[in-house]
Design an enzyme around this catalytic site. Sequence first.
Site, PDB file in Angstrom:
ATOM      1  N   CYS A  91       0.839  -1.195   0.000  1.00 40.83           N
ATOM      2  CA  CYS A  91       0.000   0.000   0.000  1.00 40.83           C
ATOM      3  C   CYS A  91       0.882   1.256   0.000  1.00 40.83           C
ATOM      4  O   CYS A  91       1.843   1.354   0.769  1.00 40.83           O
ATOM      5  CB  CYS A  91      -0.912   0.000   1.214  1.00 40.83           C
ATOM      6  N   GLU A 366     -20.107   1.934  21.941  1.00 38.15           N
ATOM      7  CA  GLU A 366     -19.159   1.784  20.834  1.00 38.15           C
ATOM      8  C   GLU A 366     -19.274   0.410  20.178  1.00 38.15           C
ATOM      9  O   GLU A 366     -19.144   0.287  18.948  1.00 38.15           O
ATOM     10  CB  GLU A 366     -17.731   2.035  21.320  1.00 38.15           C
ATOM     11  N   HIS A 369     -21.996   0.629  17.766  1.00 34.43           N
ATOM     12  CA  HIS A 369     -21.579   1.291  16.529  1.00 34.43           C
ATOM     13  C   HIS A 369     -20.936   0.274  15.592  1.00 34.43           C
ATOM     14  O   HIS A 369     -21.225   0.236  14.388  1.00 34.43           O
ATOM     15  CB  HIS A 369     -20.564   2.396  16.828  1.00 34.43           C
ATOM     16  N   HIS A 375     -26.485   6.866  16.175  1.00 36.05           N
ATOM     17  CA  HIS A 375     -26.992   7.468  17.397  1.00 36.05           C
ATOM     18  C   HIS A 375     -28.515   7.474  17.417  1.00 36.05           C
ATOM     19  O   HIS A 375     -29.161   7.556  16.364  1.00 36.05           O
ATOM     20  CB  HIS A 375     -26.462   8.890  17.542  1.00 36.05           C
TER      21      HIS A 375
END
Length: 609
Positions: A91, A366, A369, A375
Amino acid sequence: MLAILATLLMSAQATKISGIGMLRYMEGAPSARRHPPPLHHPQPRRPPPQRSPPASDGKALQTVITPPQLQLLCPQIIDVFTGFPKDDPDCVLPRVVLAEGAMAAEMQTEIGMTSGDIVNVTLDVAANGSLSLSSFKTLARGSQKGCKCIYADKPIDDRLVLYLLDFSSCPGAGMAPPAALTPEAARRLLSAGGGLQAYQETCSYYKRYLNPDNTAVVGPVPVPCTGALSHPQPRTDLVGLSGAAANALRMNSTHTGWWDLSRTCTPAEMGAIERAAEAFAQQLIATNPDDPEARKLLAILTWKERRRSIFVLPPGSACAKAWPAMAESICTVSTCSIFVDASTLLPPVSAAAAAPPRPPHVLMHELLHVQGLSHAAYGALEAGDPTDVMGTFGGAGTGLLCPNAPNMYRIGWAKPINPPGTPPFIIETSGAWGNLTAKNFTTDSWIRGLIIPAQGTRDDNMIVVNVGAEDNSSGVKKAAGAQSYYFSYRVRNNTANGYDSGLSGDYNKKVLVHNYNGIQSERVFGFKSNLLDWGPSFQRTGNAWISPFLALDANGLGGGVRLEVKSTTETQAVVDICRITENGKEQTCSDGLDNDCDGQLDDGDPDCA
């Protein structure tokens, strides 16, 4: 997409960098604290504080929301010799923020991207350090197989490593060592007795596990305060790069990814933390490979699906000043990162020694998420819903605050009610019986006596109503602007660590009304649950909740919804639901329907006199 790219394009381009990278979408936790912006960002990163509904102590909570970030990283590969994941050595791209705040959310929605997607990009780097995205092409998308975000038919057993980080190599930076969060305390934080394991398993009805055999605590992990990586070969394309451009990229012709944990918080610092922690854990395994804990750690680190890495930062670091926590959203790669300030996991200094520790609300927020939840909003408040750990959880205290009904549906933990008499937690039934559309109100405007179980008692526990939809099958006709309303019943559990034991008294034994137009898909973005009201005594409409009215379209779809709460107990609420097809006053007086939902049929309705 073209509008976004046009916004991002800038002048005075000096250098182009092209290559294959990986996207990472990061979202944070709401915080009652106000922090200065990170030193790397010249503008304030947060909107002004927003005020939420009442907390359990009757005081309003103020929350500050960390803006989301769309980051560009290098793809990860599996090292064929060690079995550990690592950045692709081929990369050539830097770790940078492509977009932040509303722009990041717009890009996620418009492009349909999620963490782990592989893309081919070209960055334009101006001499003043400004970055712009001049080309973007998605090469490969992450999948449900890698994410396991939505519960399907069997419990999901996650792997998790919590790293305690030591930044003591930053001299004079004012960073407190994370001594109060010892490895023993961290293990308790993850345990079944009020920790993250109990939180996730209880709220998911044991559909998602944190098995102690698959979780580990590593640390303290010494992380070099500053440093840089060397390119395998000098980058001739970066010769002559200006100082401002090199600093923005954290890259020049000889070095890349330089970091400073005491001063800045960028993807470069996050990458330095991840590399140091993983290398430390791998060294522990190599030092004592026959130790049972080392063998367990090896199995976790080489697990190719759903491994969560939690990095606990000492208070005082630049990242800890910037946000309370950040996590990858809808992560589809084998290793998903969560960064959290240690001070959010510790009990308040003023708490009595004998006081029970508070549950890890921030960690649960978290983790959700990572599993795909955004939210939980209340009106214009981004994370203002106090009935959901994805909203404002400051009033939850020492109890568990489980997600609201639409968020539970989104990740497959709960569904609309099954027919009466169906035993709880029956996997084979879909819950479609409680998913109501215009079709359910063709012969009668009212459906009476519907029972909504308390959300903690069974997983079919909500009623979903969309009178702008023809029926609840896929691909059906829908009125423009049609809304789906979710009705649920929440009861505060007085048992320690019980389901909704952290629910505020203001919402105890209340029927909640949310709207949410999303579906169970990792590839549908831009939808958030929104708390609208709660009753039996509703805040805006009194003894009944009445939705906005949507004019009927040519297919007869649309109208409004009226909800009346008839009774509530410790285990259930009984409600009546009516579809409003004539707004304000009955106009059709010969169809035998209560079109305005005032409880009066044609001949007995004063409107028809």
